[in-house]
Design a protein around this motif. Sequence first.
Motif, mmCIF file in Angstrom:
data_model
loop_
_atom_site.group_PDB
_atom_site.id
_atom_site.type_symbol
_atom_site.label_atom_id
_atom_site.label_comp_id
_atom_site.label_asym_id
_atom_site.label_seq_id
_atom_site.Cartn_x
_atom_site.Cartn_y
_atom_site.Cartn_z
ATOM 1 N N ILE A 68 38.287 34.161 41.935
ATOM 2 C CA ILE A 68 38.133 34.930 40.698
ATOM 3 C C ILE A 68 39.372 35.782 40.450
ATOM 4 O O ILE A 68 39.877 35.842 39.327
ATOM 5 C CB ILE A 68 36.851 35.772 40.739
ATOM 6 C CG1 ILE A 68 35.633 34.864 40.610
ATOM 7 C CG2 ILE A 68 36.857 36.835 39.649
ATOM 8 C CD1 ILE A 68 34.311 35.520 40.927
ATOM 9 N N PHE A 69 39.898 36.414 41.495
ATOM 10 C CA PHE A 69 41.084 37.247 41.317
ATOM 11 C C PHE A 69 42.275 36.420 40.857
ATOM 12 O O PHE A 69 43.121 36.910 40.102
ATOM 13 C CB PHE A 69 41.413 38.015 42.605
ATOM 14 C CG PHE A 69 40.886 39.417 42.603
ATOM 15 C CD1 PHE A 69 41.743 40.488 42.685
ATOM 16 C CD2 PHE A 69 39.523 39.666 42.510
ATOM 17 C CE1 PHE A 69 41.260 41.797 42.682
ATOM 18 C CE2 PHE A 69 39.031 40.953 42.500
ATOM 19 C CZ PHE A 69 39.896 42.021 42.582
ATOM 20 N N LYS A 70 42.362 35.166 41.290
ATOM 21 C CA LYS A 70 43.455 34.304 40.829
ATOM 22 C C LYS A 70 43.337 34.021 39.331
ATOM 23 O O LYS A 70 44.341 33.813 38.668
ATOM 24 C CB LYS A 70 43.469 32.985 41.601
ATOM 25 C CG LYS A 70 43.969 33.122 43.010
ATOM 26 C CD LYS A 70 44.236 31.818 43.749
ATOM 27 C CE LYS A 70 43.459 30.627 43.348
ATOM 28 N NZ LYS A 70 43.654 29.445 44.174
ATOM 29 N N SER B 264 43.768 38.324 34.852
ATOM 30 C CA SER B 264 45.085 38.907 34.608
ATOM 31 C C SER B 264 45.228 40.140 35.492
ATOM 32 O O SER B 264 44.237 40.669 36.024
ATOM 33 C CB SER B 264 45.217 39.300 33.138
ATOM 34 O OG SER B 264 44.349 40.391 32.846
ATOM 35 N N GLU B 265 46.444 40.618 35.617
ATOM 36 C CA GLU B 265 46.690 41.822 36.400
ATOM 37 C C GLU B 265 45.864 42.990 35.860
ATOM 38 O O GLU B 265 45.255 43.749 36.616
ATOM 39 C CB GLU B 265 48.191 42.170 36.371
ATOM 40 C CG GLU B 265 48.557 43.357 37.224
ATOM 41 C CD GLU B 265 48.397 43.122 38.720
ATOM 42 O OE1 GLU B 265 48.133 44.107 39.435
ATOM 43 O OE2 GLU B 265 48.517 41.973 39.186
ATOM 44 N N GLN B 266 45.811 43.119 34.541
ATOM 45 C CA GLN B 266 45.059 44.208 33.926
ATOM 46 C C GLN B 266 43.555 44.065 34.208
ATOM 47 O O GLN B 266 42.883 45.042 34.513
ATOM 48 C CB GLN B 266 45.300 44.265 32.412
ATOM 49 C CG GLN B 266 44.639 45.458 31.748
ATOM 50 C CD GLN B 266 45.112 46.795 32.322
ATOM 51 O OE1 GLN B 266 46.311 47.039 32.434
ATOM 52 N NE2 GLN B 266 44.180 47.642 32.703
ATOM 53 N N ASP B 267 43.040 42.838 34.121
ATOM 54 C CA ASP B 267 41.617 42.619 34.409
ATOM 55 C C ASP B 267 41.294 42.914 35.872
ATOM 56 O O ASP B 267 40.230 43.435 36.184
ATOM 57 C CB ASP B 267 41.192 41.195 34.039
ATOM 58 C CG ASP B 267 41.041 40.997 32.549
ATOM 59 O OD1 ASP B 267 40.916 42.010 31.825
ATOM 60 O OD2 ASP B 267 41.044 39.832 32.108
ATOM 61 N N ARG B 268 42.216 42.595 36.778
ATOM 62 C CA ARG B 268 41.994 42.930 38.196
ATOM 63 C C ARG B 268 41.913 44.443 38.371
ATOM 64 O O ARG B 268 41.047 44.946 39.079
ATOM 65 C CB ARG B 268 43.103 42.348 39.072
ATOM 66 C CG ARG B 268 42.979 40.855 39.286
ATOM 67 C CD ARG B 268 43.927 40.372 40.359
ATOM 68 N NE ARG B 268 45.309 40.416 39.935
ATOM 69 C CZ ARG B 268 46.008 39.366 39.510
ATOM 70 N NH1 ARG B 268 45.446 38.178 39.460
ATOM 71 N NH2 ARG B 268 47.260 39.500 39.151
ATOM 72 N N LYS B 269 42.807 45.161 37.690
ATOM 73 C CA LYS B 269 42.775 46.622 37.768
ATOM 74 C C LYS B 269 41.485 47.167 37.167
ATOM 75 O O LYS B 269 40.880 48.091 37.713
ATOM 76 C CB LYS B 269 43.986 47.211 37.033
ATOM 77 C CG LYS B 269 45.282 47.007 37.777
ATOM 78 C CD LYS B 269 46.458 47.562 37.001
ATOM 79 C CE LYS B 269 47.757 47.289 37.745
ATOM 80 N NZ LYS B 269 48.925 47.733 36.975
#
Length: 142
Positions: A64-66, A69-74
């Motif tokens: 899922i983390f892959k 997006s970077e923003q969604d992970r944050k």
Amino acid sequence: KSAFASTFANAMADKESYSGQNKNMDLTQLLNKELGLENLSQEEKEKIISRFGESLLKRMIFRIFKLLSEQDRKNLEALQGGEPADAPSSPKASDGRSKAMAGKEEKINKFLTEKVPNLENIKEEELNLLINDFKEFSKNLK
């Protein structure tokens, strides 16, 4: 398990029944069926199911983390922040979790459902891959 992994696992547990060929089975029933755990002691079953669940969780988080997006992970990590799961003075939900924790898990689940439209497919695929890995591993032990 980290606090994030624990909250993520509880958020995903709301959908702990599996679809596809394993429709309406919980994880314990599925593993008993697929891995032939019936002849093991309850303690051995619990140990295997716990390890399986942790492995499944790690695989899903990684996949899922892959996709995010970077923003969604944050944003996902920010959703996890806040009150510890075992805060003693928190009002409790009907299942014993704090209402704040239950609400947090619901938000994580909603976020993941919105951001990862194929979440159920990922869960099913990772489950089947992991079952096959466990079968292969146990076959090599014999």
